[in-house]
Design a protein around this motif. Structure first.
Motif, PDB file in Angstrom:
ATOM      1  N   UNK A 575       0.844  -1.198   0.000  1.00  0.00           N
ATOM      2  CA  UNK A 575       0.000   0.000   0.000  1.00  0.00           C
ATOM      3  C   UNK A 575       0.875   1.242   0.000  1.00  0.00           C
ATOM      4  N   UNK A 577       0.010   5.556  -0.155  1.00  0.00           N
ATOM      5  CA  UNK A 577      -1.001   6.580  -0.371  1.00  0.00           C
ATOM      6  C   UNK A 577      -0.437   7.671  -1.278  1.00  0.00           C
ATOM      7  N   UNK A 578      -1.295   8.231  -2.077  1.00  0.00           N
ATOM      8  CA  UNK A 578      -0.876   9.391  -2.866  1.00  0.00           C
ATOM      9  C   UNK A 578      -1.236  10.674  -2.138  1.00  0.00           C
ATOM     10  N   UNK A 579      -1.727  10.503  -0.900  1.00  0.00           N
ATOM     11  CA  UNK A 579      -2.261  11.644  -0.151  1.00  0.00           C
ATOM     12  C   UNK A 579      -1.142  12.413   0.542  1.00  0.00           C
ATOM     13  N   UNK A 581      -0.851  15.545   3.248  1.00  0.00           N
ATOM     14  CA  UNK A 581      -1.660  16.408   4.121  1.00  0.00           C
ATOM     15  C   UNK A 581      -1.376  17.889   3.893  1.00  0.00           C
TER      16      UNK A 581
ATOM     17  N   UNK B  67      -7.438  12.867   9.603  1.00  0.00           N
ATOM     18  CA  UNK B  67      -6.279  12.163   9.032  1.00  0.00           C
ATOM     19  C   UNK B  67      -5.386  11.627  10.149  1.00  0.00           C
ATOM     20  N   UNK B  68      -5.149  12.469  11.160  1.00  0.00           N
ATOM     21  CA  UNK B  68      -4.304  12.022  12.283  1.00  0.00           C
ATOM     22  C   UNK B  68      -4.945  10.836  13.005  1.00  0.00           C
ATOM     23  N   UNK B 137     -11.884  12.768   1.663  1.00  0.00           N
ATOM     24  CA  UNK B 137     -11.229  11.570   1.142  1.00  0.00           C
ATOM     25  C   UNK B 137     -11.815  10.315   1.769  1.00  0.00           C
ATOM     26  N   UNK B 140      -9.591   4.624   2.373  1.00  0.00           N
ATOM     27  CA  UNK B 140      -8.577   3.791   1.707  1.00  0.00           C
ATOM     28  C   UNK B 140      -7.617   4.601   0.851  1.00  0.00           C
ATOM     29  N   UNK B 141      -7.887   5.892   0.661  1.00  0.00           N
ATOM     30  CA  UNK B 141      -6.916   6.706  -0.075  1.00  0.00           C
ATOM     31  C   UNK B 141      -5.829   7.228   0.856  1.00  0.00           C
ATOM     32  N   UNK B 142      -6.018   7.028   2.139  1.00  0.00           N
ATOM     33  CA  UNK B 142      -5.045   7.579   3.097  1.00  0.00           C
ATOM     34  C   UNK B 142      -4.264   6.491   3.818  1.00  0.00           C
ATOM     35  N   UNK B 143      -4.963   5.426   4.236  1.00  0.00           N
ATOM     36  CA  UNK B 143      -4.264   4.277   4.833  1.00  0.00           C
ATOM     37  C   UNK B 143      -4.789   2.996   4.207  1.00  0.00           C
ATOM     38  N   UNK B 144      -4.106   1.914   4.437  1.00  0.00           N
ATOM     39  CA  UNK B 144      -4.592   0.632   3.916  1.00  0.00           C
ATOM     40  C   UNK B 144      -5.789   0.180   4.754  1.00  0.00           C
TER      41      UNK B 144
END
Lengths: 598, 182
Positions: A575, A577-579, A581, B67-68, B137, B140-144
């Motif tokens: 995995x 991410x393309x993200x 912050x 996000x955090x 978002x 799944x675009x930020x963590x698995x």
């Protein structure tokens, strides 16, 4: 204002089904369609304002704001990019002092992107106030913007000779080139108007259909449906009021052969429509042609007028009592999806160009719910020739499964881009040799909705049994970045052109684009490649061909160039991410007035 | 068998998915035989006190705090589950995704027809406040994410069946009624 809005609407008998013509005329008269007059238009047509806005908002070339005294529509198809569009665009922006999508403060210049305008063999090209400009370079843009500031009429700004053939006729006067590189034996063979039609009316209508069926002619727009069978279906419909449509909406990026046929041989096409009309008993026909070819209007109207004078259109055609048929020209207003036959019909009825649910098919319920045949320009041109020379002759050309010839629109990295009429059955390798293409990395067969093939597939041949195509062939040299330059461009094209009706087609291409961007940015993993393939699958439940094929650039490039994807993904992790912050809060931090230091 | 440890959170969600967890009704008595809750609104534990077996995430990420929290969950949970439409697709909050964030903030705080009290024309900027992301978002675009439970909310039965299957290592029972949405 010279003509009042109500006069324009009157001109079309206050008929809401002629809304496209009405809006095109209003836009031409005022320069845009002001929101303030929407109610007035709707009232006079007896439709709701919402219905009116539905149509206006659907089409790319309709605008409810002033477009700029000079409005520039710069083509953004892949061949334009390959021929230096980016620098042309930048120069326009620098010289005009605005970004694309905007009008300059003084209202002088408006800059807009537009999907393929059918000039892929002479890119970068643009439409400025309806006039075609080709072979654009930064140098010329600087000049042109200077001319705009001087108020020069747009047709004086071309500073090029008019193109070959009818492009330089008084009625066209366009710098467009035909680039006819190879005249085949069907379309470009000697043509004397009326011969095909005379032969047809000497036969019974059912015999005409039989002859077309025997010739094994299939639709030349791309789908390849047997033409004779389509006509026969139409005769079996209960309703006897029937229509013949010619589909001249060729919007598939990379296709431009119909433009050349209509420039050089419009009567051949109209005669084909008359033959179809005779065969199925239709009284009216419509040539639905894309807005981008508006510069051909007078030329086409003139061709119709000549045919009427020669009694090849109108009443008792060619002396045959009771055979009445006439054709009107319907312009679109910028929508690729209108090339789909049911969307085309919706548009010709003055509505949004959204494909219909099928069945019923247009041969049963088409234009105004009546049986309608929709045939491509090239198909109808061939009908005329088949009637003249017979199905046997047509069958002697091409391959066993694919009879006759195909007009190919060839562009991209080759020495001789243009239109070639060749018999079915040639290999891609032959064609590359024919057009002077070397060190080829890939060939897009059939435009974005087609297939991207690689060097190991060059022995494959053109024909419905192997590579069926509407005729677009775009060639990419070894030096091109296929994913970034080609696949991304095509995917963006489908996003732009989706009518938005099916949620699959409205959403999935956007997800695919984001995923592809993630891979291009170096954040992809192997799973992302598989996701692209998996996520493409639900597109098959979309209502029309646009949705069905919207993932083709991605799917066929993964099938044939998987190594290009694998080279770009991170292979050591599951995995990624393309993200980012900091990037994603930058704008809200700016709005609040704090540094983006999350 | 030692109890499995479960954590839950609601990010950009409406707490509807958590309500759906409570909809397992009296089965919650069976559940607490099987699991112990760690960080979760259910027991109001605010921070992770140990590594967890399962994390349930409601909602997508609309601001920096989301996000955090999501990354914290990924770190502390062996299995992470997206619970419901918002976590999986962004859901209702993602309706703003078509509008540039600056335009959203301007409309909400400066120019919207209901803005009357903001006489100083301020877009909130207290250091305590998390910042909005440019769009909402999905997780799944930020963590698995390991598993996805669809629904708005996912039904109590789906949540129950999933937890039991994961805890007992059995195959999940997914009758049509549990995953139908019309």
């Amino acid at each position: 204002m010279k003509t009042s809005i109500s006069d324009i609407i009157d001109r079309y008998g206050n008929d809401p089904s002629r809304l496209m013509d009405i809006l095109l005329d209003i836009q031409e008269e005022i320069g845009y369609i002001p929101e303030e007059i929407n109610q007035k238009i709707a009232d006079q047509l007896g439709i709701s304002k919402a219905e009116l806005v539905e149509t206006i908002s659907f089409y790319h070339f309709f605008s409810n704001k002033p477009l700029g005294k000079y409005h520039v529509y710069l083509n953004n198809s892949v061949t334009a990019e390959m021929m230096g569009r980016e620098k042309v665009k930048q120069t326009f922006e620098e010289e005009a002092g605005i970004k694309f999508g905007n009008v300059s403060g003084d209202g002088l210049i408006g800059l807009y992107d537009t999907s393929c305008i059918g000039m892929c063999d002479q890119e970068p090209a643009a439409i400025i106030n309806g006039v075609i400009f080709k072979d654009l370079t930064p140098f010329r843009i600087k000049e042109m913007v200077k001319y705009m500031r001087q108020g020069m009429p747009v047709n004086e700004m071309c500073r090029q000779n008019y193109g070959d053939g009818n492009n330089s006729s008084d009625l066209v006067q366009a710098v467009v080139s035909n680039n006819i590189r190879l005249k085949g034996t069907v379309v470009w063979d000697q043509y004397s108007p009326g011969e095909g039609l005379q032969k047809a009316i000497a036969m019974k209508p059912a015999e005409v259909i039989e002859e077309i069926k025997k010739s094994n002619l299939r639709g030349r727009g791309g789908a390849g449906f047997p033409t004779g069978l389509k006509w026969e279906f139409c005769t079996k419909a209960m309703e006897t009021e029937r229509y013949i449509f010619c589909n001249a909406d060729e919007g598939e990026p990379g296709t431009f052969k119909d433009r050349v046929i209509l420039t050089e041989l419009p009567r051949l096409v109209f005669e084909g429509m008359a033959i179809a009309a005779y065969a199925v008993g239709a009284k009216s026909g419509v040539l639905y042609i894309r807005y981008e070819y508006k510069y051909l209007r007078k030329h086409l109207e003139n061709a119709l007028e000549e045919l009427r004078k020669e009694n090849l259109l109108g009443k008792d055609i060619a002396g045959r009592k009771g055979f009445d048929f006439d054709i009107r020209i319907q312009y679109g207003a910028g929508a690729y999806v209108c090339g789909e036959e049911s969307a085309l019909i919706e548009s010709a009825e003055g509505k949004r160009g959204e494909p219909r649910d099928r069945p019923p098919f247009p041969v049963d319920k088409g234009y105004k719910e009546k049986p309608t045949i929709v045939n491509n320009v090239e198909t109808l041109a061939k009908v005329t020739k088949i009637m003249k020379k017979g199905s046997e002759w047509f069958l002697s050309l091409g391959t066993k499964e694919s009879a006759g010839t195909k007009l190919m629109s060839i562009s991209g990295d080759c020495r001789y881009p243009g239109v070639y009429e060749i018999e079915w059955g040639h290999s891609i390798y032959d064609i590359l040799e024919m057009v002077g293409a070397e060190e080829v990395q890939a060939v897009q067969v059939g435009g974005p909705s087609g297939t991207l093939i690689g060097p190991n597939q060059l022995p494959r041949h053109l024909g419905y049994e192997d590579l069926g195509t509407g005729g677009a062939l775009i060639i990419f040299h070894e030096s091109r970045d296929l994913l970034k330059e080609v696949v991304m461009n095509y995917t963006e094209f489908f996003i732009e052109e989706s009518c938005g009706s099916c949620s699959t087609c409205r959403n999935i291409p956007v997800l695919l684009k984001d995923k592809l961007q993630k891979i291009l940015d170096g954040h992809g993993v192997v799973q992302d490649i598989d996701d692209l393939l998996d996520w493409s699958k639900p597109l098959k439940i979309s209502r029309c061909g646009l949705g069905h094929t919207a993932a083709n650039p991605i799917v066929t490039s993964i099938q044939n160039f998987r190594h290009l994807y694998e080279k770009r993904v991170l292979r050591d992790r599951e995995f990624e991410t393309g993200f980012n912050l900091a990037d994603s809060v930058r704008e809200s931090c700016e709005a609040a007035g704090r540094p983006a230091n999350i | 068998m030692s109890k499995a440890i479960v954590a839950t959170t609601s990010l950009a969600g409406c707490f509807g998915c958590h309500m759906s967890i409570l909809d397992i009704d009296e089965r919650i008595l069976d559940l607490i035989q099987l699991v112990e809750f760690n960080k979760s609104p259910i027991d109001d534990i605010k921070t992770f006190t140990k590594q967890c077996d399962i994390g349930l995430i409601e909602g997508g990420c609309c601001n920096s705090e989301n996000v955090h929290v999501l990354k914290d969950f990924r770190k502390h949970c062996n299995i992470l589950i997206s619970l419901g439409e918002c976590a999986i697709m962004g859901g209702l909050p993602a309706m703003r995704n078509g509008i540039p964030i600056k335009e959203c903030l301007r409309e909400a705080y400066l120019t919207g027809p209901s803005v009357t009290a903001n006489t100083e024309h301020i877009i909130p900027n207290d250091p305590e406040l998390p910042m909005l992301l440019d769009k909402v978002y999905p997780c799944q675009e930020i963590v698995k994410i390991d598993y996805y439970l669809p629904g708005c909310p996912p039904t109590a039965d789906l949540i129950w069946e999933t937890l039991v299957a994961l805890l007992k290592g059995t195959e999940i029972n997914l009758p049509y009624e549990v995953i139908k949405f019309d």
